[in-house]
Scaffold this motif. Structure first.
Motif, PDB file in Angstrom:
ATOM      1  N   ASN A 190       0.853  -1.197   0.000  1.00  0.00           N
ATOM      2  CA  ASN A 190       0.000   0.000   0.000  1.00  0.00           C
ATOM      3  C   ASN A 190       0.884   1.240   0.000  1.00  0.00           C
ATOM      4  OD1 ASN A 190      -1.649  -2.086   2.068  1.00  0.00           O
ATOM      5  ND2 ASN A 190      -2.869  -1.167   0.452  1.00  0.00           N
ATOM      6  N   ILE A 191       0.404   2.279  -0.654  1.00  0.00           N
ATOM      7  CA  ILE A 191       1.066   3.583  -0.674  1.00  0.00           C
ATOM      8  C   ILE A 191       0.095   4.607  -0.115  1.00  0.00           C
ATOM      9  CG2 ILE A 191       2.070   5.398  -2.113  1.00  0.00           C
ATOM     10  CD1 ILE A 191       3.853   2.970  -1.943  1.00  0.00           C
ATOM     11  N   THR A 192       0.564   5.442   0.812  1.00  0.00           N
ATOM     12  CA  THR A 192      -0.319   6.437   1.411  1.00  0.00           C
ATOM     13  C   THR A 192      -0.644   7.530   0.398  1.00  0.00           C
ATOM     14  OG1 THR A 192       1.563   7.667   2.301  1.00  0.00           O
ATOM     15  CG2 THR A 192       0.546   6.018   3.738  1.00  0.00           C
ATOM     16  N   ASP A 193      -1.896   7.992   0.464  1.00  0.00           N
ATOM     17  CA  ASP A 193      -2.356   9.083  -0.399  1.00  0.00           C
ATOM     18  C   ASP A 193      -2.291  10.434   0.309  1.00  0.00           C
ATOM     19  OD1 ASP A 193      -2.995   7.313  -2.454  1.00  0.00           O
ATOM     20  OD2 ASP A 193      -5.009   6.965  -1.672  1.00  0.00           O
ATOM     21  N   TYR A 216       0.725  10.802   7.069  1.00  0.00           N
ATOM     22  CA  TYR A 216       0.365   9.947   8.205  1.00  0.00           C
ATOM     23  C   TYR A 216       1.404  10.164   9.289  1.00  0.00           C
ATOM     24  CZ  TYR A 216       0.224   5.734  11.107  1.00  0.00           C
ATOM     25  OH  TYR A 216       0.202   4.879  12.170  1.00  0.00           O
ATOM     26  N   THR A 273       4.286   7.200   1.075  1.00  0.00           N
ATOM     27  CA  THR A 273       5.014   6.312   1.977  1.00  0.00           C
ATOM     28  C   THR A 273       4.525   4.875   1.794  1.00  0.00           C
ATOM     29  OG1 THR A 273       5.402   8.052   3.606  1.00  0.00           O
ATOM     30  CG2 THR A 273       5.452   5.780   4.414  1.00  0.00           C
ATOM     31  N   ILE A 324       3.532   1.203   2.935  1.00  0.00           N
ATOM     32  CA  ILE A 324       2.999   0.489   4.093  1.00  0.00           C
ATOM     33  C   ILE A 324       2.929  -0.996   3.739  1.00  0.00           C
ATOM     34  CG2 ILE A 324       1.056   0.218   5.667  1.00  0.00           C
ATOM     35  CD1 ILE A 324       2.513   2.914   5.946  1.00  0.00           C
ATOM     36  N   SER A 370       1.385  -4.185   5.161  1.00  0.00           N
ATOM     37  CA  SER A 370       0.420  -4.661   6.143  1.00  0.00           C
ATOM     38  C   SER A 370       0.670  -6.122   6.489  1.00  0.00           C
ATOM     39  CB  SER A 370      -1.000  -4.506   5.580  1.00  0.00           C
ATOM     40  OG  SER A 370      -1.933  -5.209   6.374  1.00  0.00           O
ATOM     41  N   VAL A 429      -3.890   4.069   9.613  1.00  0.00           N
ATOM     42  CA  VAL A 429      -3.057   4.157   8.418  1.00  0.00           C
ATOM     43  C   VAL A 429      -3.832   3.712   7.180  1.00  0.00           C
ATOM     44  CG1 VAL A 429      -1.994   1.841   8.438  1.00  0.00           C
ATOM     45  CG2 VAL A 429      -0.698   3.815   7.600  1.00  0.00           C
ATOM     46  N   MET A 430      -4.755   2.779   7.339  1.00  0.00           N
ATOM     47  CA  MET A 430      -5.522   2.316   6.196  1.00  0.00           C
ATOM     48  C   MET A 430      -6.445   3.413   5.649  1.00  0.00           C
ATOM     49  SD  MET A 430      -4.753  -0.737   5.123  1.00  0.00           S
ATOM     50  CE  MET A 430      -3.018  -0.356   5.450  1.00  0.00           C
ATOM     51  N   CYS A 471      -4.443   5.123   2.956  1.00  0.00           N
ATOM     52  CA  CYS A 471      -3.774   4.266   1.966  1.00  0.00           C
ATOM     53  C   CYS A 471      -4.644   4.054   0.734  1.00  0.00           C
ATOM     54  CB  CYS A 471      -3.451   2.897   2.576  1.00  0.00           C
ATOM     55  SG  CYS A 471      -1.964   2.887   3.590  1.00  0.00           S
ATOM     56  N   ASP A 499      -4.532  -2.114  -2.666  1.00  0.00           N
ATOM     57  CA  ASP A 499      -3.404  -3.038  -2.719  1.00  0.00           C
ATOM     58  C   ASP A 499      -2.729  -2.980  -4.080  1.00  0.00           C
ATOM     59  OD1 ASP A 499      -4.092  -3.822  -0.184  1.00  0.00           O
ATOM     60  OD2 ASP A 499      -5.056  -5.695  -0.806  1.00  0.00           O
TER      61      ASP A 499
END
Length: 841
Positions: free
Chosen positions: A675-678, A681, A692, A694, A696, A749-750, A753, A756
């Motif tokens: 996952n990549i943050t949008d 965070y 960033t 992530i 999981s 965090v999700m 994100c 996937d």
């Protein structure tokens, strides 16, 4: 078999005989010289040993031969003056002369020696003149000894050596057995010398895989297709293709499985419920067989023999049945012998039965019966031997095969353990620094085989895993163990029950626990794992596959010869038959592992994984806390697995961008979802920007991800291990990473994100990124000295004449970094993943 009109009694009799051969003595094609056994219709060369072998000189076996060469007149021949020679036929090369520059040219039979340079390869040479059907023949009979010798003792060996370099291929190939009289050639016949009958060069393997596809298309209704998993390293010469072959009921079986396994990773609980309801009773599950150490040659040939066995049995002319023997129980003599070989209970050195396998291990095939290693015994004295019939049509209703005869295609080309890059590929499966291991592990991660067996050698006792402890902490071992022992024994039993040379095998998890002769504090007999053959490291193909939920084995052959290849063939048959019977249970175990991952379940309890983490004295669960320490801080999940990992991809928080992006590629290649943050965070006072990474732990392949990212396990309580290894990539590869075990943070965090990302999405994402730059443009640039890309970029600039300096002031914040002009920076920033800082000084 198609009906044919009866033309005559002779033809009818021939048809009946051919049917009997098909039904009773079916053996797959193994003769790579099938079209080359005679030089003409008249000159012949025959193996007269009555061993059922081919008409070739087999370096592993003593054989007798007879050659017949037609002559125009017997009166012109003085048989006492005939000299026989065996001379290389250069028109029919066996291996590439550039790779094997020391091939023997041959010579008179009396000049051929054994591998140690002493002793004659050929003896008892007898020349005669015979007349058959009015035709005169010059004949020769001779004995060819087993060629190989122990390099220290000179003892004769019945196996190709466990060596690297394949120098024995220098004496192999196509030769002319030539008769000369007074220096003049009388005649000749073509003769082939091979390491053993079923041996194949890499070139022959390529050709034969194509032959399998063609044969299946023309003669069967099954699906046989050759694929490429990619290219090899290609360091010494051009990279080679890495083939694998799929054998299935039809192409739909393969497509349906891929859809199924993807669904199982995403929604394991729903799929488990569907299995319970019978919705997947018709699913075909993948079974994989492979080799990686290419100098362990019989492994490859046995897999090829197995493939032909399946394909030939499916021939429209055959009935689909493959008969094989199995061992069903000990006889009374066998029970007595078992007790004698295991030794008195409690006595020092006696074999103890581990509590964790006492309900599943049968010990059938254990008996050496006087042999120090695996050897020939009278099976029917010690076991009930029964014939099994495996029907290929029924088999392919339940399984399909992914066969990788040789992963190390470069090594097989010149019979070395390593690839052309010098790497031992079977120490690289967790690191995946070579194309070979990258390709193989991507294949495994894509198909999720329920079982994988990789054949090796040489362990003279014929060793068939599962391993003894300690076990890799990231294995969900209790679920894998449901079939590890039974599947391993199914292989071992079928292998030794159908072999004339090797009739016993050992299993580390079953056989390597010994009594010490002492008692514990509670009065029990003390046991000890003296010489562990453990699966603590995932550097090996099967052990890494177990992280995917695959029941996997390394099998060590006792010899590299036809008998060794036969062990492989029948081992595959017996294990496949067992898996077909148990396929739904295999599925439930594998998807149970996926379910634990998706829910990030804690499986540490002693009745689950915990019991398998015993100490060296086999006390169950004694080292669970060492191998699976739990996060027990405030708000943390109390699990061995954290909630997720943060891997920054911005220069402010990541010192090594190259290694961080490489980790993204590694994880996604191994079927870990990224996952990549949008949006930004914040965790533990640090704000990580959008973009960033992530990782999981709430996913089916959490074991794969965690095995690479967790801190590792420091083991000091065992006196020795076989498979020590470490990944801990953040430390060993030098990138910044944050471990988060607080349960509440996962939901937070999700929220920021994206969805996937699989391998293709990650590769596309990585390819869109370049170096990161901050500071003043147009001025000198600091290139942070943090990665291999930094070194490559600096070397590139120096090679092109650009000036690059290094900061040597120990008080500077840039101490050890490089400095160049902005113009030079522009040359390399898009070619490498660098961190640059423009300075106004």
């Amino acid at each position: 078999m198609a009906k044919q009109k009866e033309i005559s009694k002779i033809i009818a009799l021939m048809l009946v005989l051919s049917m009997l051969v098909t039904l009773i003595t079916f053996v797959p094609t193994a003769n790579v010289y099938a079209d080359e056994q005679t030089a003409s219709e008249q000159a012949t060369f025959e193996n007269t040993s009555d061993d059922g072998g081919l008409d070739v000189i087999n370096l592993c076996e003593e054989r007798t031969f007879k050659a017949m060469i037609p002559i125009s007149s017997a009166s012109s021949i003085d048989k006492s003056n005939i000299v026989w020679s065996l001379d290389r036929n250069t028109a029919k090369p066996y291996v590439d002369a550039a790779l094997y520059p020391n091939q023997t040219d041959g010579g008179e039979l009396s000049e051929w020696t054994l591998s140690g340079g002493t002793g004659n390869l050929f003896s008892d040479v007898t020349t005669e003149i015979e007349t058959v059907g009015g035709q005169d023949y010059l004949t020769v009979k001779f004995t060819a000894s087993a060629y190989f010798q122990n390099s220290r003792t000179g003892e004769s060996l019945d196996t190709a050596p466990h060596s690297s370099g394949g120098e024995y291929l220098d004496v192999c190939g196509t030769f002319d057995l030539t008769a000369k009289q007074d220096g003049e050639e009388v005649g000749k016949v073509e003769v082939n010398i091979v390491p053993y009958d079923t041996f194949r060069t890499m070139e022959q393997i390529y050709e034969e895989l194509d032959d399998m596809v063609t044969y299946a298309e023309e003669n069967t209704d099954i699906y046989v297709e050759k694929y490429s998993m990619g290219k090899s390293s290609g360091v010494i010469y051009e990279a080679l293709d890495m083939p694998y072959i799929i054998i299935a009921k039809d192409s739909e079986a393969v497509e349906s499985w891929l859809e199924f396994t993807n669904e199982a990773e995403e929604n394991p609980e729903e799929v488990l419920a569907d299995i319970e309801s019978g919705a997947y009773n018709d699913i075909k599950v993948p079974v994989m067989f492979s080799n990686i150490h290419s100098n362990e040659v019989a492994a490859v040939d046995g897999i090829m023999e197995f493939a032909w066995t399946i394909i030939k049995a499916a021939d429209d002319e055959n009935n689909g049945n493959i008969p094989y023997d199995t061992l069903t129980a000990f006889t009374e003599a066998g029970e007595t012998q078992l007790a004698a070989e295991m030794g008195p209970v409690g006595a020092a050195g006696s074999t103890a039965v581990p509590d964790l396998v006492k309900e599943t291990a049968t010990y059938l095939g254990f008996l050496k019966a006087g042999n120090r290693v695996s050897g020939e015994i009278d099976l029917e004295t010690y076991y009930n031997v029964e014939e099994q019939i495996m029907n290929v049509d029924e088999l392919l209703d339940d399984v399909f095969f992914i066969l990788v005869p040789e992963e190390n295609v470069e090594g097989r080309t010149y019979i070395t353990r390593a690839a052309s890059n010098g790497y031992d590929l079977n120490r690289d499966n967790s690191f995946q620094t070579t194309p070979e291991t990258q390709n193989m592990q991507k294949l495994i991660g894509t198909y999720n085989p329920v079982s994988l067996t990789e054949y090796h050698g040489m362990v003279k006792t014929f060793q068939v895993e599962p391993c003894d402890p300690p076990h890799e902490p990231n294995f969900e071992y209790d679920l894998l163990a449901e079939h590890l022992m039974t599947g391993g024994e199914a292989l071992g039993i079928a292998a030794v029950a159908n072999n004339d040379q090797y009739n016993s095998y050992t299993t580390p998890q079953r056989d390597y626990l010994k009594y010490t002769g002492n008692k514990t504090g509670d009065g029990e007999y003390e046991t000890h794992w003296d010489s562990p053959w453990d699966d603590m490291s995932t550097s090996y193909t099967p052990q890494f596959a177990m992280l995917h939920g695959t029941v996997a084995y390394t099998v060590e052959l006792p010899g590299y010869n036809d008998a060794g290849a036969e062990l492989v063939k029948y081992g595959c048959i017996g294990q496949s038959d067992y898996i077909a019977e148990e396929k739904l249970e295999y599925l439930e175990a594998q998807i149970g592992i996926f379910k634990r991952g998706v829910n990030n379940e804690n499986s540490d309890a002693k009745e689950l994984v915990g019991q398998w983490f015993c100490d060296q004295y086999d006390v169950e669960g004694a080292e669970m806390e060492l191998f699976r320490p739990e996060y027990k801080g405030e708000g943390e999940n109390g699990n061995f697995y954290p909630e997720f990992y943060i891997i920054p991809l911005d220069a402010a928080n990541q010192k090594n961008l190259k290694a961080a992006y490489d980790m993204m590629e590694w994880l996604s290649r191994n079927d870990v979802k990224i996952n990549i943050t949008d949006a930004p965070y914040t965790y533990d006072g640090v704000t990580y920007p959008a973009g960033t990474m992530i990782v999981s732990m709430h996913q089916a392949k959490r074991s794969v991800a965690n095995s690479a990212l967790y801190d590792g396990t420091l083991i000091t309580s065992w006196t020795g291990l076989y498979s020590e290894g470490i990944t801990s990539f953040a430390q060993t590869r030098g990138f910044d990473m944050v471990t988060v075990a607080k349960e509440a943070e996962f939901d937070e965090v999700m929220k920021v994100c994206g969805g996937d990302m699989d391998y293709d999405a990650c590769v596309s994402y990585i390819n869109s990124k370049t170096s990161q730059f901050t500071g003043t443009t147009g001025r000198d640039v600091i290139i942070k000295n943090t990665s291999s890309d930094t070194a490559a970029a600096v070397n590139k600039l120096l090679a092109s004449g650009d000036k690059v300096g290094m900061v040597t002031d120990e008080d500077s914040i840039y101490y050890g970094d490089f400095i160049c002009s902005y113009k030079s920076w522009q040359k390399v920033k898009d070619k490498y993943m660098l961190t640059g800082i423009g300075i106004a000084g």
